[in-house]
Design a protein around this motif. Structure first.
Motif, short mmCIF file in Angstrom:
data_model
loop_
_atom_site.label_atom_id
_atom_site.label_comp_id
_atom_site.label_asym_id
_atom_site.label_seq_id
_atom_site.Cartn_x
_atom_site.Cartn_y
_atom_site.Cartn_z
N GLU A 178 0.87 -1.13 0.07
CA GLU A 178 0.11 0.09 0.08
C GLU A 178 0.95 1.31 -0.08
O GLU A 178 2.00 1.29 0.62
N ASP A 179 0.63 2.21 -0.63
CA ASP A 179 1.01 3.65 -0.58
C ASP A 179 0.46 4.34 0.77
O ASP A 179 -0.62 4.29 1.05
N LEU A 180 1.56 4.63 1.51
CA LEU A 180 1.10 5.14 2.85
C LEU A 180 0.27 6.60 2.95
O LEU A 180 -0.52 6.39 3.89
N VAL A 181 0.60 7.33 2.03
CA VAL A 181 -0.05 8.60 1.97
C VAL A 181 -1.49 8.41 1.66
O VAL A 181 -2.42 8.85 2.04
N GLN A 182 -1.62 7.50 0.50
CA GLN A 182 -2.88 7.25 -0.03
C GLN A 182 -3.73 6.51 1.21
O GLN A 182 -5.01 6.77 1.35
N THR A 223 15.68 2.53 8.32
CA THR A 223 16.36 1.17 8.24
C THR A 223 15.77 0.32 7.04
O THR A 223 16.36 -0.46 6.54
N GLY A 224 14.43 0.75 6.63
CA GLY A 224 13.95 0.02 5.57
C GLY A 224 13.45 0.66 4.40
O GLY A 224 14.43 1.79 3.98
N ASP A 225 12.20 0.37 3.57
CA ASP A 225 12.20 1.03 2.32
C ASP A 225 10.92 1.60 2.36
O ASP A 225 10.50 2.34 1.32
N LEU A 226 10.11 2.12 3.53
CA LEU A 226 8.95 2.76 3.48
C LEU A 226 9.14 4.22 3.49
O LEU A 226 10.22 4.80 4.02
N ALA A 227 8.29 4.82 2.78
CA ALA A 227 8.27 6.26 2.74
C ALA A 227 7.53 7.13 3.96
O ALA A 227 6.64 7.64 4.07
N LEU A 228 8.30 6.82 5.20
CA LEU A 228 7.79 7.39 6.54
C LEU A 228 7.91 8.73 6.48
O LEU A 228 6.99 9.50 6.97
N SER A 229 8.89 9.56 5.99
CA SER A 229 9.13 10.76 5.98
C SER A 229 7.76 11.59 5.23
O SER A 229 7.16 12.55 5.92
N ALA A 230 7.40 11.13 4.20
CA ALA A 230 6.34 11.56 3.36
C ALA A 230 5.19 11.51 4.12
O ALA A 230 4.04 12.25 3.97
N LEU A 231 4.77 10.28 4.52
CA LEU A 231 3.76 10.24 5.57
C LEU A 231 3.76 11.20 6.74
O LEU A 231 2.49 11.79 6.82
N LEU A 232 4.59 11.27 7.39
CA LEU A 232 4.60 12.19 8.54
C LEU A 232 4.36 13.68 8.02
O LEU A 232 3.47 14.35 8.74
N LYS A 233 4.95 14.00 6.87
CA LYS A 233 4.44 15.53 6.36
C LYS A 233 3.29 15.53 5.91
O LYS A 233 2.66 16.41 6.23
N ASP A 234 2.68 14.54 5.38
CA ASP A 234 1.36 14.57 5.13
C ASP A 234 0.41 14.67 6.29
O ASP A 234 -0.35 15.39 6.23
N LEU A 235 0.79 13.99 7.30
CA LEU A 235 0.05 13.98 8.60
C LEU A 235 0.21 15.62 9.27
O LEU A 235 -0.98 15.99 9.66
N GLY A 236 1.44 16.20 9.18
CA GLY A 236 1.65 17.37 9.60
C GLY A 236 0.73 18.54 9.01
O GLY A 236 0.46 19.31 9.55
N SER A 237 0.72 18.23 7.78
CA SER A 237 0.17 19.18 6.85
C SER A 237 -1.52 19.23 6.91
O SER A 237 -2.02 20.03 6.37
N SER A 238 -2.00 17.97 7.40
CA SER A 238 -3.27 17.88 7.41
C SER A 238 -4.19 18.38 8.59
O SER A 238 -3.45 18.96 9.50
#
Length: 289
Positions: A178-182, A223-238
C-alpha cells in the motif's frame, strides 16, 4: 501544521522491561505518552495502579493494545479483548486497539464472532470516553488477501458502519504494497493512530523466513524501504490531530542495552516531530538490524 499531533511510544517495543523505566524513558525521550501493550505486570497491577504509575512518571497512557504474548485469559482471539477493554476503562485510557479476524466472511465463524462482539461492546461503551479502533492487517500469506477486512476500502467501510476508529500500521501496509499517504487519506476522518515503523531494507541472512519475519518487520525508521518521511509530512500538513506511535521491534532499539535504548528513542522522537513539522533530513542510527 494543521492538527495537533501527539507522539507516543508502544510499550511493546520494550515488552520485557518493567513498566516504570519504559514510562520514564518515553518521557525523557520526548514522547507525549505511551501505548500500553497488555503484559503480565499490567494485569497483576490492574488498570488503576498502572494509571497511578504512569502519572508518577509524568506520562499519559493514550491507548491500549492486546498482549503480544499468548498468556492465559488475555489472548485477543480467545476472549482477552473483553479483559483488555476492562483494564483500559479502569486505567482511564481513551482508545483500545483491535485486530481484524482471520475470516473470509463476517457472517460465519471467527468473522461473525468478531462482528457480534463489536456490536455488544459498542452498546456497552455508548456514552463513555473509551473508543474502539481496528488496525489494518499484515500480509504474510496468500490466504490473508482473502480475509474480509484485509482490503483497506472494506476496512474503512466496516469502521464507518460500526463507528470505529482506524489505526494505520505502516509495516502492515508495506507488506500489502500500500501507498502510505493514500492509505492515510482513505482513513481520513476515522484515523486515530498511526503505528510507525519501517519494513524491509538490508538484513543479514535475509533469505531465511524466520529472519525476515522477526527482523524485517517493524524496523527502526530509516532502516527499511517505506516512505515514512512523506507520511509524517502529510499528517503534519493535514488536520490530523491523533496519535503517531513508534512501534518497532526490540532489536531495532538494541533493547538489551538501556543506554542504547534511550539514545534510539530520543532520536526517533526528535525525527518524528521534525518530519511532521515539514522538516528534512535522515534519521540517525540507520545501520544494523
Amino acid at each position: 501544521m494543521g492538527g495537533s499531533l501527539r507522539f507516543s511510544l508502544s510499550t511493546g517495543t520494550l515488552y520485557a522491561y518493567p513498566l516504570r523505566p519504559v514510562f520514564r524513558w518515553a518521557r525523557q525521550a520526548g514522547f507525549d505518552g505511551v501505548e500500553l501493550v497488555i503484559n503480565p505486570e499490567a494485569v497483576t497491577r490492574g488498570g488503576r495502579a498502572v494509571r497511578r504509575l504512569a502519572q508518577s512518571e509524568g506520562v499519559e497512557i493514550f491507548s491500549a493494545h492486546p498482549t503480544i504474548l499468548p498468556f492465559p485469559g488475555w489472548r485477543e482471539r480467545d476472549g482477552g479483548m473483553a479483559r483488555t477493554i476492562g483494564l483500559a476503562r479502569d486505567a482511564g485510557i481513551g482508545l483500545v486497539i483491535m485486530h481484524t479476524p482471520r475470516s473470509e466472511s463476517l457472517d460465519e465463524g471467527e468473522g461473525l464472532v468478531f462482528r457480534q462482539r463489536i456490536e455488544r461492546w459498542q452498546r456497552q461503551l455508548a456514552g463513555s470516553d473509551l473508543r474502539l479502533a481496528v488496525e489494518n492487517k499484515a500480509i504474510r500469506d496468500e490466504d490473508h488477501w482473502r480475509y474480509a477486512l484485509t482490503p483497506l476500502e472494506q476496512l474503512r467501510a466496516f469502521a464507518d458502519r460500526y463507528e470505529l476508529g482506524l489505526v494505520l500500521d505502516t509495516a502492515h501496509a508495506g507488506t500489502a504494497g500500500e501507498d502510505l499517504v493514500q492509505a492515510r487519506r482513505l482513513f481520513d476522518g476515522r484515523l486515530v493512530n498511526v503505528h510507525l515503523s519501517d519494513l524491509g531494507g538490508r538484513l543479514p541472512l535475509a533469505g531465511l523466513p524466520t529472519v525476515q519475519r522477526f527482523f524485517g518487520e517493524h524496523r527502526f525508521p530509516g532502516t527499511g524501504d517505506l516512505a515514512l518521511s512523506a507520511l509524517l509530512k502529510d499528517l503534519g500538513s493535514s488536520r490530523y490531530a491523533g496519535l503517531v506511535t513508534l512501534e518497532v521491534n526490540p532489536w531495532s532499539v538494541r533493547a538489551w542495552w538501556p543506554p542504547a535504548v534511550r539514545r534510539y528513542l530520543a532520536r526517533a522522537s526528535q525525527w518524528m516531530k521534525q518530519m511532521a513539522h515539514g522538516g528534512a533530513g535522515d534519521i540517525e542510527f540507520g545501520s544494523g538490524i
